[in-house]
Design a protein around this motif. Sequence first.
Motif, PDB file in Angstrom:
ATOM      1  N   THR A   1       0.844  -1.194   0.000  1.00 54.46           N
ATOM      2  CA  THR A   1       0.000   0.000   0.000  1.00 54.46           C
ATOM      3  C   THR A   1       0.874   1.238   0.000  1.00 54.46           C
ATOM      4  OG1 THR A   1      -1.761  -1.149   1.202  1.00 54.46           O
ATOM      5  CG2 THR A   1      -1.796   1.252   1.237  1.00 54.46           C
ATOM      6  N   CYS A   2       0.580   2.150  -0.907  1.00 54.73           N
ATOM      7  CA  CYS A   2       1.304   3.413  -1.010  1.00 54.73           C
ATOM      8  C   CYS A   2       0.380   4.539  -0.564  1.00 54.73           C
ATOM      9  CB  CYS A   2       1.784   3.662  -2.441  1.00 54.73           C
ATOM     10  SG  CYS A   2       2.852   2.366  -3.110  1.00 54.73           S
ATOM     11  N   ARG A   3       0.785   5.237   0.458  1.00 55.77           N
ATOM     12  CA  ARG A   3      -0.011   6.373   0.927  1.00 55.77           C
ATOM     13  C   ARG A   3       0.017   7.465  -0.140  1.00 55.77           C
ATOM     14  NH1 ARG A   3      -1.523   8.880   5.842  1.00 55.77           N
ATOM     15  NH2 ARG A   3      -2.918  10.579   5.239  1.00 55.77           N
ATOM     16  N   ALA A   4      -1.156   7.992  -0.464  1.00 57.32           N
ATOM     17  CA  ALA A   4      -1.256   9.038  -1.477  1.00 57.32           C
ATOM     18  C   ALA A   4      -1.200  10.403  -0.800  1.00 57.32           C
ATOM     19  CB  ALA A   4      -2.549   8.897  -2.272  1.00 57.32           C
ATOM     20  N   HIS A   5      -0.296  11.232  -1.272  1.00 57.80           N
ATOM     21  CA  HIS A   5      -0.188  12.600  -0.780  1.00 57.80           C
ATOM     22  C   HIS A   5      -1.425  13.388  -1.199  1.00 57.80           C
ATOM     23  CE1 HIS A   5       1.555  16.683  -0.334  1.00 57.80           C
ATOM     24  NE2 HIS A   5       2.324  16.099   0.574  1.00 57.80           N
ATOM     25  N   GLN A   6      -1.715  14.463  -0.485  1.00 62.07           N
ATOM     26  CA  GLN A   6      -2.882  15.272  -0.826  1.00 62.07           C
ATOM     27  C   GLN A   6      -2.764  15.862  -2.230  1.00 62.07           C
ATOM     28  OE1 GLN A   6      -3.126  18.426   2.020  1.00 62.07           O
ATOM     29  NE2 GLN A   6      -1.063  19.187   1.627  1.00 62.07           N
ATOM     30  N   HIS A   7      -1.530  16.002  -2.740  1.00 59.47           N
ATOM     31  CA  HIS A   7      -1.350  16.505  -4.095  1.00 59.47           C
ATOM     32  C   HIS A   7      -1.804  15.501  -5.149  1.00 59.47           C
ATOM     33  CE1 HIS A   7       2.032  19.429  -2.614  1.00 59.47           C
ATOM     34  NE2 HIS A   7       0.830  19.782  -2.215  1.00 59.47           N
ATOM     35  N   ALA A   8      -1.977  14.236  -4.760  1.00 56.83           N
ATOM     36  CA  ALA A   8      -2.428  13.217  -5.712  1.00 56.83           C
ATOM     37  C   ALA A   8      -3.933  13.229  -5.897  1.00 56.83           C
ATOM     38  CB  ALA A   8      -1.983  11.829  -5.243  1.00 56.83           C
ATOM     39  N   ALA A   9      -4.652  13.957  -5.079  1.00 53.21           N
ATOM     40  CA  ALA A   9      -6.109  13.988  -5.160  1.00 53.21           C
ATOM     41  C   ALA A   9      -6.562  15.101  -6.101  1.00 53.21           C
ATOM     42  CB  ALA A   9      -6.707  14.209  -3.768  1.00 53.21           C
TER      43      ALA A   9
ATOM     44  N   GLY B   1      -6.602   7.643   5.180  1.00 51.30           N
ATOM     45  CA  GLY B   1      -6.710   8.646   4.133  1.00 51.30           C
ATOM     46  C   GLY B   1      -6.637   8.007   2.762  1.00 51.30           C
ATOM     47  N   LEU B   2      -6.192   8.766   1.770  1.00 52.15           N
ATOM     48  CA  LEU B   2      -6.075   8.266   0.406  1.00 52.15           C
ATOM     49  C   LEU B   2      -4.923   7.270   0.298  1.00 52.15           C
ATOM     50  CD1 LEU B   2      -6.609  11.456  -1.781  1.00 52.15           C
ATOM     51  CD2 LEU B   2      -8.108   9.473  -1.644  1.00 52.15           C
ATOM     52  N   THR B   3      -5.203   6.118  -0.302  1.00 46.50           N
ATOM     53  CA  THR B   3      -4.171   5.104  -0.483  1.00 46.50           C
ATOM     54  C   THR B   3      -4.321   4.469  -1.860  1.00 46.50           C
ATOM     55  OG1 THR B   3      -5.586   3.466   0.615  1.00 46.50           O
ATOM     56  CG2 THR B   3      -3.879   4.528   1.957  1.00 46.50           C
ATOM     57  N   CYS B   4      -3.214   3.958  -2.351  1.00 46.68           N
ATOM     58  CA  CYS B   4      -3.159   3.222  -3.616  1.00 46.68           C
ATOM     59  C   CYS B   4      -2.412   1.922  -3.347  1.00 46.68           C
ATOM     60  CB  CYS B   4      -2.457   4.056  -4.692  1.00 46.68           C
ATOM     61  SG  CYS B   4      -2.194   3.185  -6.262  1.00 46.68           S
ATOM     62  N   LYS B   5      -2.915   0.835  -3.880  1.00 43.44           N
ATOM     63  CA  LYS B   5      -2.270  -0.463  -3.675  1.00 43.44           C
ATOM     64  C   LYS B   5      -1.614  -0.917  -4.966  1.00 43.44           C
ATOM     65  CE  LYS B   5      -3.903  -3.483  -0.797  1.00 43.44           C
ATOM     66  NZ  LYS B   5      -4.711  -4.540  -0.120  1.00 43.44           N
ATOM     67  N   VAL B   6      -0.383  -1.406  -4.847  1.00 41.11           N
ATOM     68  CA  VAL B   6       0.374  -1.926  -5.985  1.00 41.11           C
ATOM     69  C   VAL B   6       0.462  -3.442  -5.819  1.00 41.11           C
ATOM     70  CG1 VAL B   6       2.564  -1.907  -7.224  1.00 41.11           C
ATOM     71  CG2 VAL B   6       1.702   0.201  -6.180  1.00 41.11           C
ATOM     72  N   HIS B   7      -0.103  -4.182  -6.774  1.00 44.92           N
ATOM     73  CA  HIS B   7      -0.057  -5.647  -6.798  1.00 44.92           C
ATOM     74  C   HIS B   7       1.085  -6.047  -7.725  1.00 44.92           C
ATOM     75  CE1 HIS B   7      -4.123  -5.708  -4.944  1.00 44.92           C
ATOM     76  NE2 HIS B   7      -4.266  -4.615  -5.660  1.00 44.92           N
TER      77      HIS B   7
ATOM     78  N   LYS C   1      -1.265  12.489  -9.726  1.00 41.80           N
ATOM     79  CA  LYS C   1      -2.720  12.478  -9.758  1.00 41.80           C
ATOM     80  C   LYS C   1      -3.246  11.356 -10.644  1.00 41.80           C
ATOM     81  CE  LYS C   1      -3.354  17.484  -9.030  1.00 41.80           C
ATOM     82  NZ  LYS C   1      -4.147  17.413  -7.794  1.00 41.80           N
ATOM     83  N   ARG C   2      -2.676  11.236 -11.828  1.00 47.95           N
ATOM     84  CA  ARG C   2      -3.149  10.262 -12.793  1.00 47.95           C
ATOM     85  C   ARG C   2      -2.506   8.899 -12.557  1.00 47.95           C
ATOM     86  NH1 ARG C   2      -7.836  11.880 -15.070  1.00 47.95           N
ATOM     87  NH2 ARG C   2      -7.656  13.940 -16.031  1.00 47.95           N
TER      88      ARG C   2
END
Length: 306
Positions: A105-113, A145-151, A277-278
């Motif tokens: 899991t990669c925590r997403a910074h507020q700039h990624a939203a 908060g915002l998170t992104c998961k890398v499989h 962001k993308r």
Amino acid sequence: MVRRHELTNAQWERIAPLLPEVGGPGGRWADHRTVVNGVLYRTRTGIPWRDLPERYGPWQTVYERHRRWSADGTWSKILRALQADADATARDADGSWAVNADSTTCRAHQHAAGAPRRPPADHPQKGAAPVRAEGREALGRSRGGLTCKVHLLADDRCRPLVWLTSPGQRGDSPMFIPLMQALNVARTGTGRPRTRPDRARGDKAYSSRANRSYLRQRHIKATIAEPDDQRANRLRRGRAGGRPPAFDQAQYRLRNTVERCVSKLKQHRAVATRYDKRDYIFHGTLATAAIVIWLRDLTKEPSDTA
């Protein structure tokens, strides 16, 4: 002089032929090496694009080229070429080829939203079916908060082979089959790409009837730990529960290579914390980190552990 986090001459000679031709209207593609080093510097340090050192040129040029190459697949092309060059060394000593699955899991910074819902004109999935709101740009909300998961799939030399991204709350097991289907290692000579490893290893999160059935149909040996609740349910059903799945403890110990691969990827701070962001740009950032890992292995450069 090669500065910290920049490509050596040997590494640059490997990827230079794979980049778009230098030139074009107005010298648009001039000086690839400076720009590539700028992209790698940002991936390793995670600094904002506007704060890139002046030695890499205008930050807009470095960012725009990274965005373009993330969209048109240039970074992926370089990575596939490096994997093809290392195809002969990707096998184990006994001639087999094993892959190891895990996620991080990669925590997403507020700039990624806050990415616009309408993708840009050169978006790689322009015109594709819209995704659901909770999965837009592979970002999800949780207590943290915002998170992104890398499989991720990695080989036994701690090198990333393929990955998929999803919102942070997505489970691991449903992503296993799409991850295996995305595995595609090209060959330098004749022959079809390698898509079927001899063995797949995974932790308890990947233990499901669908995953084991998929591996069995493709004649791939499974080394996946069985969770306690599945074991208890099988024993409770008696003869109807069937036989326990085959499990090789010695093979399972080798699964740590994917965890070490995740550690190598997360040494790059733009991977450990997502600032893009993308989703397709974040894939490009992951690809640049993976390219560095493969280049260090292929050119026998010492690891950057600082």
